[in-house]
Write a protein that holds these residues in place. Structure first.
Motif, mmCIF file in Angstrom:
data_model
loop_
_atom_site.group_PDB
_atom_site.id
_atom_site.type_symbol
_atom_site.label_atom_id
_atom_site.label_comp_id
_atom_site.label_asym_id
_atom_site.label_seq_id
_atom_site.Cartn_x
_atom_site.Cartn_y
_atom_site.Cartn_z
ATOM 1 N N UNK A 59 -5.907 6.123 -19.269
ATOM 2 C CA UNK A 59 -7.293 6.478 -18.949
ATOM 3 C C UNK A 59 -7.750 7.733 -19.677
ATOM 4 N N UNK A 60 -6.872 8.309 -20.491
ATOM 5 C CA UNK A 60 -7.144 9.529 -21.254
ATOM 6 C C UNK A 60 -7.568 10.669 -20.331
ATOM 7 N N UNK A 61 -6.625 11.036 -19.485
ATOM 8 C CA UNK A 61 -6.859 12.142 -18.579
ATOM 9 C C UNK A 61 -5.610 12.434 -17.781
ATOM 10 N N UNK A 62 -5.702 13.381 -16.869
ATOM 11 C CA UNK A 62 -4.603 13.702 -15.959
ATOM 12 C C UNK A 62 -4.838 12.900 -14.686
ATOM 13 N N UNK A 63 -3.982 11.895 -14.453
ATOM 14 C CA UNK A 63 -4.212 10.956 -13.349
ATOM 15 C C UNK A 63 -3.281 11.234 -12.180
ATOM 16 N N UNK A 64 -3.790 10.992 -10.992
ATOM 17 C CA UNK A 64 -2.993 11.078 -9.780
ATOM 18 C C UNK A 64 -3.314 9.864 -8.916
ATOM 19 N N UNK A 65 -2.302 9.051 -8.650
ATOM 20 C CA UNK A 65 -2.494 7.872 -7.813
ATOM 21 C C UNK A 65 -1.210 7.518 -7.068
ATOM 22 N N UNK A 66 -0.141 7.264 -7.808
ATOM 23 C CA UNK A 66 1.077 6.740 -7.205
ATOM 24 C C UNK A 66 1.804 7.780 -6.352
ATOM 25 N N UNK A 67 1.925 9.002 -6.838
ATOM 26 C CA UNK A 67 2.656 10.019 -6.083
ATOM 27 C C UNK A 67 2.015 10.232 -4.721
ATOM 28 N N UNK A 68 0.692 10.334 -4.689
ATOM 29 C CA UNK A 68 0.012 10.555 -3.406
ATOM 30 C C UNK A 68 0.028 9.296 -2.548
ATOM 31 N N UNK A 69 -0.138 8.122 -3.161
ATOM 32 C CA UNK A 69 -0.206 6.875 -2.388
ATOM 33 C C UNK A 69 1.114 6.572 -1.690
ATOM 34 N N UNK A 70 2.230 6.869 -2.342
ATOM 35 C CA UNK A 70 3.522 6.531 -1.739
ATOM 36 C C UNK A 70 3.872 7.429 -0.571
ATOM 37 N N UNK A 71 3.159 8.539 -0.437
ATOM 38 C CA UNK A 71 3.425 9.453 0.678
ATOM 39 C C UNK A 71 2.446 9.273 1.833
ATOM 40 N N UNK A 72 1.459 8.394 1.647
ATOM 41 C CA UNK A 72 0.518 8.121 2.728
ATOM 42 C C UNK A 72 1.180 7.242 3.785
ATOM 43 N N UNK A 73 0.855 7.476 5.037
ATOM 44 C CA UNK A 73 1.414 6.648 6.105
ATOM 45 C C UNK A 73 0.752 5.276 6.100
ATOM 46 N N UNK A 74 1.392 4.326 6.746
ATOM 47 C CA UNK A 74 0.874 2.959 6.793
ATOM 48 C C UNK A 74 -0.494 2.875 7.461
ATOM 49 N N UNK A 75 -0.818 3.829 8.296
ATOM 50 C CA UNK A 75 -2.116 3.800 8.983
ATOM 51 C C UNK A 75 -3.241 4.237 8.042
ATOM 52 N N UNK A 76 -2.884 4.825 6.901
ATOM 53 C CA UNK A 76 -3.890 5.299 5.945
ATOM 54 C C UNK A 76 -4.157 4.238 4.885
ATOM 55 N N UNK A 77 -5.269 4.404 4.195
ATOM 56 C CA UNK A 77 -5.593 3.523 3.081
ATOM 57 C C UNK A 77 -4.771 3.858 1.852
ATOM 58 N N UNK A 78 -5.006 3.098 0.785
ATOM 59 C CA UNK A 78 -4.253 3.290 -0.453
ATOM 60 C C UNK A 78 -4.694 4.535 -1.227
ATOM 61 N N UNK A 79 -5.944 4.935 -1.054
ATOM 62 C CA UNK A 79 -6.453 6.045 -1.842
ATOM 63 C C UNK A 79 -7.021 5.562 -3.165
ATOM 64 N N UNK A 80 -7.672 6.446 -3.867
ATOM 65 C CA UNK A 80 -8.296 6.109 -5.146
ATOM 66 C C UNK A 80 -7.661 6.930 -6.264
#
Length: 622
Positions: free
Chosen positions: A471-492
């Motif tokens: 995406x030509x940038x500094x991305x954050x998705x997987x690290x934060x998503x894997x630490x979210x609890x099951x009651x939370x959404x996936x995040x963007x």
């Protein structure tokens, strides 16, 4: 021109042509290479990604470059393997060396001896680890010789024999694995589901003896067979960059080799010719689909093996997709064979730490089944599968609300929690990304992961880096998503876009990219400043950075939003920040403080800077 002159000229030209021809012939490889290089460079230029210089993150397993030389024999009447092997590897720099032994508590592999330069070495056998004092001393590289004997369970286990089909997976001692800090991993204890193994990519030279008439598929093709001792055969294999080396064979097997592409063949093994035709139909749809989504598989040979009824459900080993014959019932093969074939990319070509990051490969391969169904049967079949994942995720949220994707394998309360988490929620994590960035960008992302990390063991941070490069940038998705609890959404996806910098009408890409952070464009001060002719130094007395240029002397300090110019304190509007140990300054530093002409176009992600004195105004174009 006189006749004599013309004759002399013709003689000279002839001599020049002769010597020139000899020179061209002599240096043709270099000349040809020059033209080829020139053409390649020109051809590559349109596709150059100026932000792709960021080197891949290191593997989660330190590469000791192991090479296995194994001579082994299967004794079918006694159901055991005897073997001798050497493992050559780089000195790990630790006091001890470790081997991993993935056997069963009730069926132990016996390490008979370990030697170094013909000297016996003392060793200690633990649950899954063999430890010995490091014999290499100051040598950079060495080899140890091991003699072992491994009884083959007479049952349908992951390693075992049932109905005369021999599934030889983790059948030999393996070099242990370290993290990048040189600490040895401790293989997690097995549970009733999942494979908590830690592997090390290696090259293999294997000679395997079995009774004549046995047909084998392996992690590296059919090998080269020759008859020995009348009733036996020896097959020789040479494999490169393999996670492990497995064999599956039987005197009952029929094996057919299918050439998928000029660079990839698939060996299909079954006791039933009709089943082979059914497997071929699935493979004919699966491999082109996955190649489109993930890129070509970087191995020349893979295999599909059908085991007997009542054996392990389905499993993946290096270049091997394995399933049990029961799966023809209720057409389960149409899900689980595509699942296991996807593991040839995710687990095999690119690996992860299965005990803690199993969501990565299991989630990807489950979503792979969605792609296969969509390609072969259409959207409705694929959509139904996604709905099943969503249903599992809702049940996961209700019954295990505090669980997370990065929950270790041994911590799952039940097998259903394990499946709903790593398989269903894992698949939804990747599908959620696909829907955010679109199919084309998602494909480029997965291609990049394969290109960057073939032969590596990766985690969430590696995926984020590849996503950012895509995406030509500094991305954050997987690290934060894997630490979210099951009651939370996936995040963007959170993205700080990289900014192209144009200095005096010339594009410039510093090693730490300029980027838009919180609506503000930041630049690496030293690298960009020196490119523009600024003098940058550290003032010990003031404990500040000193910058001179464009007629000004300026002082700035890390994490502060003010600059001191010619003794006067000026507001930058945003504080300095640090990225990868580099001081980053906001665009206002060059525009307001140094008074360069600047133009920022957020739509095109471009900043143009002219290094002549100006009124200090910043313009923004769209």
């Amino acid at each position: 021109m006189k006749t004599l002159q013309r004759t002399s000229l013709l003689v000279c030209i002839t001599i020049l042509v002769m010597f020139g021809s000899i020179g061209i012939i002599s240096y043709w490889p270099q000349i040809s290479g020059f033209f080829q290089t020139s053409q390649a460079t020109v051809a590559e230029q349109p596709g150059v990604d100026p932000f792709s210089y960021d080197p891949p993150l290191p593997s989660l397993v330190k590469d000791l470059h192991p090479v296995y030389n194994i001579q082994a024999e299967l004794h079918t009447s006694e159901a055991k393997i005897t073997g001798k092997m050497t493992i050559e590897f780089d000195n790990p720099g630790t006091a001890d060396v470790r081997l991993f032994v993935y056997d069963y508590l009730w069926n132990k592999l016996a390490v008979k001896s370990i030697r170094y330069k013909d000297k016996p070495l003392a060793f200690e056998r633990g649950l899954s680890t063999v430890k010995l004092a490091n014999p290499l001393g100051s040598e950079l590289r060495g080899a140890i010789a091991i003699e072992f004997e491994n009884p083959v369970p007479r049952r349908g286990t992951r390693f075992g024999v049932k109905d005369d089909i021999w599934t030889l997976t983790t059948w030999y001692p393996m070099l242990g694995a370290q993290n990048q800090q040189g600490k040895w991993y401790d293989p997690p204890q097995r549970v009733d589901f999942g494979d908590p193994f830690v592997y090390h990519y290696a090259d293999y030279n294997v000679s395997f003896v079995s009774p004549k008439g046995y047909n084998w598929v392996s992690s590296w093709g059919r090998g080269n067979a020759k008859a020995i001792d009348g009733s036996k055969q020896q097959i020789h294999y040479e494999g490169k960059k393999l996670l492990n080396f497995a064999l599956i064979g039987s005197p009952l097997y029929q094996v057919e080799t299918v050439q998928i592409t000029p660079n990839l063949s698939v060996d299909i093994a079954s006791v039933d010719k009709g089943n082979i035709e059914r497997i071929k139909a699935i493979a004919g749809s699966v491999f082109p689909t996955y190649t489109d989504w993930y890129g070509p598989l970087p191995y020349p040979h893979v295999a599909i093996a059908e085991t007997s009824t009542g054996t392990t459900y389905a499993m993946e080993y290096a270049n091997l997709a394995v399933f049990k014959r029961d799966m023809y019932q209720r057409n389960l093969i149409d899900h689980w064979l595509p699942h296991e074939i996807a593991h040839l990319w995710w687990y095999n070509s690119v690996a992860t730490l299965e005990a803690s990051h199993g969501w990565l490969d299991e989630g990807l391969v489950e979503l792979s089944v969605y792609h296969y169904l969509q390609n072969r049967y259409g959207g409705q079949s694929a959509t139904t599968l996604l709905e099943e994942y969503s249903h599992d995720a809702r049940r996961l949220q209700e019954r295990y609300p505090d669980g997370k994707l990065d929950k270790p394998l041994q911590k799952f309360a039940t097998e259903e929690e394990f499946h709903w988490t790593w398989y269903s929620r894992g698949a939804l994590l990747f599908d959620h990304l696909r829907k955010q960035i679109g199919d084309d960008a998602y494909k480029r992302f997965l291609h990049r992961v394969q290109q960057n990390y073939h032969g590596s063991v990766i985690g969430a941070e590696h995926l984020d880096q590849a996503l950012g490069q895509t995406l030509q940038g500094e991305a954050s998705y997987f690290v934060t998503a894997t630490k979210k609890s099951n009651r939370e959404g996936m995040g963007t996806v959170q993205l700080e876009p990289y900014i192209t910098t144009v200095i005096n009408n010339m594009s410039y890409y510093p090693s730490i990219s300029a980027r838009a952070t919180g609506g503000t464009v930041y630049f690496p001060l030293r690298e960009l400043g020196e490119k523009m002719g600024l003098a940058i130094s550290w003032d010990k007395e003031k404990q500040m950075i000193r910058i001179t240029g464009n007629g000004y002397e300026v002082y700035v300090k890390e994490r502060e939003r003010f600059a001191v110019r010619d003794g006067k304190k000026l507001d930058l509007g945003h504080p300095l920040m640090e990225i990868k140990e580099r001081t980053m300054v906001p665009l206002s530093f060059f525009a307001t403080i140094l008074e360069f002409d600047t133009q920022y176009n957020p739509d095109e992600r471009t900043v143009k800077i002219q290094t002549r004195r100006s009124s200090g105004k910043v313009s923004e174009t769209k």
